[in-house]
Design an enzyme around this catalytic site. Structure first.
Site, mmCIF file in Angstrom:
data_model
loop_
_atom_site.group_PDB
_atom_site.id
_atom_site.type_symbol
_atom_site.label_atom_id
_atom_site.label_comp_id
_atom_site.label_asym_id
_atom_site.label_seq_id
_atom_site.Cartn_x
_atom_site.Cartn_y
_atom_site.Cartn_z
ATOM 1 N N LYS B 96 21.479 -16.059 24.522
ATOM 2 C CA LYS B 96 22.553 -15.333 23.858
ATOM 3 C C LYS B 96 22.151 -13.875 23.878
ATOM 4 C CE LYS B 96 24.757 -14.023 19.697
ATOM 5 N NZ LYS B 96 24.757 -14.018 18.241
ATOM 6 N N GLY B 157 27.403 -10.589 9.703
ATOM 7 C CA GLY B 157 27.068 -10.739 8.293
ATOM 8 C C GLY B 157 28.072 -10.148 7.332
ATOM 9 N N ALA B 183 30.245 -13.893 14.960
ATOM 10 C CA ALA B 183 30.059 -12.850 13.942
ATOM 11 C C ALA B 183 31.339 -12.555 13.180
ATOM 12 C CB ALA B 183 29.537 -11.557 14.534
ATOM 13 N N GLY B 184 31.178 -12.402 11.867
ATOM 14 C CA GLY B 184 32.270 -11.959 11.010
ATOM 15 C C GLY B 184 32.892 -13.052 10.170
ATOM 16 N N ALA B 205 26.241 -18.028 11.505
ATOM 17 C CA ALA B 205 24.899 -17.979 10.942
ATOM 18 C C ALA B 205 24.976 -17.735 9.440
ATOM 19 C CB ALA B 205 24.055 -16.929 11.643
#
Lengths: 251, 251, 251, 251
Positions: B96, B157, B183-184, B205
């Site tokens: 990644k 995050g 993300a987000g 995550a």
């Protein structure tokens, strides 16, 4: 665990289904099974007795509790008459109360709704009122003795989702009875959002029955409602303006 | 049925997990199990070898394929070095690719990203690049031979959700490789929305690891991604300005 | 040209101001002048007679018509009493009718509002009711003889803007009296939006009086309302999914 | 007071106009006058020399500085050639740099854009680049010596408004040169919002020239930009979850 308790009854599913709009009884039955619903509305005025009959058969066969509604009623008197007929016909004193103001918006009529709710509660019904998203009206309905409040996300059948999440949050904050988003949901993410706002259940009719593949959408809605409920309970991360690395920077 | 195919490999889960941010390896393991993930990122630079070691153990025990990432790299050269180390250490040529421009926004650096992608593809890597939501940059990355494109919904995050759904739709429309929102995402409804926009998978995550109850959020995300995928395939009702009764009006 | 006609009176400004929240009478006066308002509310219950007195002086000096309101009333009876006192004191039968349900949300109470509107109209008042954004309630208020309907954009003082533009559009579509967005506007773009939705005027209190620089914000609001009105009349371009070059491609 | 300073030049208007899309030179002239613009783009490639000629006449007659653009260029080389031709033809070294990736989205090509910007700056041009809303790309363009950064709100001609206000805010926070929203604005409230986000100016073409009444829309945009700027400087009230009475409660 984590059941929905509604007027003293316990349901493991938080999806309340509607029956209108399905292309056939077979498709309806498949969709209801896929949805996992345990409580499903039946229109007492809008559909013919034969249609109602076949819908009742489907519900009975699948152990789903019928929830007669007063769709198509424009006055408190209409709604009262319809609710009494349905109590007699179905042997249930539960009623989803709809009193709408016009055919174009199908929005609830606040004054007629309050009057109908009061008279139905007095008459011994367990009243689940469809209402707009006004926190004040929702509180009144609860004070009158309704067993839940069912604010719309958007007009019936519009698929616009939850137009005013802030109002739904205000309703949830103050409610002592279950809050069920009724009307407006078009897709799975919106059903999940309803639950994340703290609602107790979601009522879905057109979004499932008029989808291209009703059974697949029903399963998606079942998953979405469970997902939204879980996320609500799990405690989401706060929203931040700037990034935060998921791992700390190395020294 | 309906598997995610990524660089010739087949996954039944469309949730790609991240490992950063978990309060302990135990909590991480529970969350990964609950999520159903089969592919999970591991930071090669941002965490110490011991942490990485324990994360690898968790992945191996649970049959989860590790996806080393280049988090913490600010240049193409950094990313290349990190990817090569991880290939050696983990015996995988999947990576990644993250090349960010600054610590405050952690936004990708388009120029360094393109250069790194090109060099890594040339060097035989299977490259999964984290990118902003620019359809042009996404197309370039695909043209360079990347195995997927991974646009952000919002900064890493931030939990802001998908800030620009229109861009994600444009990326999906033109893509010949899987599109993975990376993300987000902060909560379940946003993961469902990503899938409804036509994305092939979601990478999560912080939304899981930093939730109050990571395992419960992981299960919610698993359900939400399945729900969004189902709703996308089921064909939702159109959005209407006015109401439509779910049942026809009586004669 | 293009005046606002309200209950037979003509105003060249479409900004109705409120007087509460200003740090001083001097600042209030500057702000009212900068706003260009010709009609401004005065609280009859919430402020002391001395404060009211100085506010009236300001209005009179600047040729601004006072619009007494019933802020702080929780019942129809309260509102009726307050309106009568203000008619006597100010010699005007215009009244901005507010009947709110609680201090926390200051949301209108639909039942009390309808009753108060009916009684005030019967008593010869020119009634301008503050209402929620429910199209059904707005229609009822018009049917009762109100001279305008004044739906909220969001709770009073919240600065949240227009939470549900679709409802405002539904109200505008059906209304035969002026529609005035009252409450919730926080900044200029939101006032412009209200006008673009087809509203006839905007009522602003806190957004101006509590801004860091009230006079500058008042001028901004004046411009924004004119801008939104102009854009509404000018006929905006449609929204497109894809780009359209402003110039044709060369041959 | 409060002028826009761009590359050492001072403008009292913060509206930069485009000329494409107008139904006639007469309508264009009326609209430009109504807009109050002092700086207006002219397409060097997309329009014929005669059209350009008549546009230049209009600009000259009205004392508006022409800003040649490179619309229709797909590579850095194209853009460089076009800019040089326009410098020769118009005697200005200002250029609005557009390098787009495809006709369907007209989105900027980040790699070609950076290269073109660097070469044009080296060649002595005053470069005003049209870019996507990526804060990292915007910073790079400033570092290369561009005189402003001009992020899109949405694709050219789409009228979608500002799709990602957060990105525009990030760009404004970090920028040392003026930030001008270019493309996507459809109506007045969106132009006001651009200014409230802290932008220094707005560039408008289709929103004005293709409106039903271009001159009326131009005046609305002029007012909206002034309103948004004023509101930004005036310091708006904070957003609150609950209501706040504009007047204090009576004792």
């Amino acid at each position: 665990r984590d059941p929905l308790v509604l007027a003293g009854h316990t349901f493991s599913s938080r999806l309340i289904a509607g029956t209108g709009g399905a292309p056939s009884p077979q498709v309806l039955e498949e969709a209801l099974r896929a949805s996992g619903t345990e409580l499903t509305t039946v229109a007492m005025r809008r559909v013919s007795p034969e249609t109602r009959g076949s819908v009742w058969d489907v519900l009975q066969r699948n152990g789903i509790r019928p929830l007669p509604n007063t769709a198509g009623c424009f006055t408190a008197a209409d709604a009262l008459r319809t609710a009494r007929l349905s109590r007699e016909a179905l042997g249930t004193d539960w009623v989803k109360l709809e009193v709408v103001a016009d055919e174009r918006t199908l929005l609830p009529d606040p004054a007629e709704l309050l009057e109908a709710a009061e008279r139905l509660v007095d008459d011994g019904f367990t009243v689940l009122p469809y209402t707009n998203d006004d926190p004040v009206l929702a509180r009144r309905l609860e004070q009158l003795g309704c067993a839940a409040v069912m604010p719309l996300g958007a007009p019936i059948g519009s698929g616009m989702g939850i137009r005013n999440p802030h109002n739904i949050e205000l309703i949830v904050e103050q409610a002592g009875v279950p809050v069920i988003v009724d009307a407006g949901i078009g897709t799975a993410s919106e059903a999940a959002l309803a639950m994340e706002l703290g609602c107790d259940a979601v009522l879905l009719a057109s979004a499932i029955t008029r989808a291209h593949d009703p059974a697949l959408m029903a399963a998606a809605m079942r998953d979405a409602i469970r997902a939204g409920r879980g996320a609500y309970q799990a405690g989401r991360i706060p929203v931040r303006r700037y990034a935060q690395a998921s791992s700390p920077a190395p020294d």
